[in-house]
Write an enzyme that holds these catalytic residues in place. Structure first.
Site, short mmCIF file in Angstrom:
data_model
loop_
_atom_site.label_atom_id
_atom_site.label_comp_id
_atom_site.label_asym_id
_atom_site.label_seq_id
_atom_site.Cartn_x
_atom_site.Cartn_y
_atom_site.Cartn_z
N HIS A 185 0.83 -1.21 0.00
CA HIS A 185 0.00 0.00 0.00
C HIS A 185 0.86 1.25 0.00
O HIS A 185 1.94 1.30 0.61
CB HIS A 185 -0.95 0.02 1.19
CG HIS A 185 -0.29 -0.02 2.54
ND1 HIS A 185 0.05 1.14 3.23
CD2 HIS A 185 0.10 -1.04 3.34
CE1 HIS A 185 0.60 0.80 4.40
NE2 HIS A 185 0.65 -0.52 4.49
N ASP A 230 -0.63 4.27 0.90
CA ASP A 230 -1.18 5.20 1.89
C ASP A 230 -0.45 5.04 3.23
O ASP A 230 0.08 3.98 3.55
CB ASP A 230 -2.68 5.02 2.06
CG ASP A 230 -3.09 3.62 2.52
OD1 ASP A 230 -2.46 2.64 2.08
OD2 ASP A 230 -4.04 3.51 3.32
N GLU A 257 -5.23 0.82 2.66
CA GLU A 257 -4.94 -0.24 3.63
C GLU A 257 -5.00 0.30 5.05
O GLU A 257 -5.48 -0.37 5.95
CB GLU A 257 -3.55 -0.84 3.36
CG GLU A 257 -3.30 -2.17 4.08
CD GLU A 257 -2.80 -2.03 5.51
OE1 GLU A 257 -2.88 -3.02 6.28
OE2 GLU A 257 -2.35 -0.92 5.90
N GLU A 258 -4.54 1.52 5.23
CA GLU A 258 -4.52 2.12 6.56
C GLU A 258 -5.90 2.65 6.97
O GLU A 258 -6.11 2.96 8.13
CB GLU A 258 -3.50 3.26 6.63
CG GLU A 258 -2.07 2.83 6.37
CD GLU A 258 -1.46 2.01 7.49
OE1 GLU A 258 -2.20 1.63 8.42
OE2 GLU A 258 -0.26 1.75 7.44
#
Length: 383
Positions: free
Chosen positions: A68, A70, A137-138
Site C-alpha cells: 500500500h 497510503d 490499507e490504513e
C-alpha cells in the site's frame, strides 16, 4: 555519495504525503518503473481509492508483490525530529512517514524486480510477476485490495503466490515472517433500559447494571484452545459508554464495543451464535451490529514458505520465525482465493509512531531477499 536505487526510490515515495486514502502519485511513479520492465499496468480506481494492478509475462504461475502507498497521519509535525516527509537519510537511517510502513518495502520490491529481470534468467520466462498496490490499507480497506481481488476473480485471473510487504520483522530484517493471520470480528452492542432518577431505581431499568453480569460471563468464555499455528481465540472489550453526564440520572442506554481475534479453530458464525446465546440467556433488551474485517488464514508449508525461508537464510544467515501473531493485513483478502501468502518486510519498531524510520542497510538487504525469492520461485515452478 549518491543513494542506491532502492533508497532513492523510497525517498521519492516518502516525499509524497499520501495520507490514507490519498496516493499522491506514488502508484504512477511505480508504474513508470514497472512499464520499463515490460509490465502491463492498469489503474483501478474505486470511489476515492487508487489501485495499481501490474503483470509481466504471458503464461505460467503468478507471483505478486502486494502493498500500500497510503500512510497514517503524522500528527503534529512539530513533534518530529525531522520533517515527516523529508525522507532524510542520517547516520544510516531513512526518516519519514511510511519509511517502514511500507514505502521502503515498495521500493525494495521494485528494485528487486529490476535486478531479477536484468539478469535475464531463462526460468523467469515461465513465471509471471505482478504488483497489487492500493491506497486504502490504513483506512477502512473497503475499496482497495478487496475490490481489486473481486475484479480479478470476475476476470478469472488467479494469484498463485503473494508476498505482502508489511513490516513483519522485529529485531533484524527477515527474522520474522507472517504465514497467516487471525480473523477479526467486531461488535457494537447496545443494551436498552429505562432512564430515571437514581433515587427511584424501581421506576427505571439500569442497562449498565444489566450489562455487567453478561459482560463478566462473556469475558470469561474459553472460545477455543488454538492449534499449532494459532493461539487461542481472544475477546477484548474496547469501549463502554453510558450515562447522561449527570450523577443523579440512571441512563436509558449502554453501548459496548468488543472484538474477537480468532483462530482457524473458530468461525465468525460460531462466535456470533455463542455470543447471541449468552446475551439471550441474560434476558437483555439489546441489538448487536457485527463487522467481519477478515477470516483467519494460514499458508501451509509449500513452495512459497520454503522459498522465503531459504532466501532469508541465504542472504542474512537467519532462520526466520514463521508467525501468525499481530493484527490483520490485506493478505486476508488474497488468501481466500487459494493463493499462498507470506508477509515479509522490514522491522516494525517505529511504525505509526512519531519519528518513523528504517535502516538503509535493512532496505538493501530486503531488496536482495526479494530478488533471491523471485529466482527461487522461478526455479521451483520449473523444477
Amino acid at each position: 555519495m549518491s543513494a542506491s536505487p532502492t533508497i532513492e526510490l523510497a525517498q521519492q515515495l516518502i516525499k509524497r504525503p499520501s495520507v490514507t486514502p490519498a496516493d499522491e502519485g506514488c502508484q504512477q511513479l511505480m508504474a513508470e518503473r514497472l512499464e520499463a520492465l515490460g509490465f502491463v499496468c492498469e489503474s483501478l480506481r474505486f470511489e476515492d481509492v487508487d489501485n495499481l494492478w501490474a503483470v509481466r509475462g504471458e503464461s505460467g504461475p503468478l507471483l505478486v508483490f502486494a502493498g500500500h502507498t497510503d500512510v497514517v497521519p503524522t500528527g503534529d509535525s512539530q513533534n518530529w525530529e525531522h520533517a515527516p516527509y523529508s525522507a532524510l537519510v542520517k547516520e544510516g537511517m531513512l526518516h519519514g512517514r511510511g519509511a517502514a510502513d511500507m514505502k521502503g518495502s515498495l521500493a525494495a520490491m521494485i528494485t528487486a524486480c529490476e535486478a531479477a529481470v536484468a539478469k535475464a534468467h531463462p526460468t523467469l520466462d515461465t513465471l509471471r510477476l505482478g504488483f497489487l498496490i492500493t491506497s486504502d490499507e490504513e483506512g477502512i480497506a473497503a475499496n482497495g485490495t478487496r475490490r481489486v481481488i473481486e475484479t480479478l476473480l470476475t476476470r478469472g485471473e488467479k494469484i498463485d503466490y503473494c508476498i505482502v510487504g508489511e513490516p513483519s520483522s522485529t529485531a533484524a530484517v527477515g527474522d520474522t515472517i507472517k504465514i497467516g493471520r487471525r480473523g477479526s470480528l467486531s461488535a457494537a452492542l447496545t443494551i436498552f433500559g429505562k432512564q430515571g432518577h437514581v433515587a427511584y431505581p424501581h421506576l427505571a431499568d439500569n442497562p449498565i447494571h444489566r450489562a455487567m453480569p453478561a459482560l463478566a460471563e462473556l469475558s470469561a468464555v474459553t472460545w477455543d484452545s488454538g492449534n499449532d499455528a494459532f493461539p487461542p481465540t481472544t475477546l477484548q472489550i474496547s469501549n463502554i459508554a453510558g450515562g447522561t453526564g449527570a450523577n443523579n440520572v440512571i441512563p436509558g442506554v449502554c453501548k459496548i464495543e468488543f472484538n474477537f481475534r480468532f483462530s482457524t479453530e473458530s468461525t465468525h458464525e460460531g462466535l456470533i451464535a455463542k455470543t447471541t446465546e449468552l446475551f439471550d440467556a441474560h434476558a437483555l433488551d439489546y441489538k448487536i451490529d457485527w463487522h467481519l474485517s477478515g477470516e483467519p488464514f494460514l499458508t501451509k508449508p509449500g513452495l512459497l514458505r520454503n522459498a522465503v525461508a531459504a532466501s532469508i537464510e541465504e542472504i542474512t544467515g537467519l532462520k526466520t520465525e514463521q508467525s501468525t501473531a499481530g493484527g490483520t493485513s490485506d493478505g486476508r483478502f488474497i488468501a481466500p482465493t487459494g493463493a499462498e501468502v507470506v508477509e515479509l518486510g522490514p522491522c516494525n519498531a517505529t511504525i505509526h509512531q512519531v519519528n518513523e524510520c528504517i535502516s538503509t542497510a535493512d532496505l538493501e538487504t530486503l531488496a536482495l531477499i526479494y530478488e533471491r525469492l523471485i529466482e527461487r520461485i522461478a526455479e521451483g515452478v520449473n523444477a
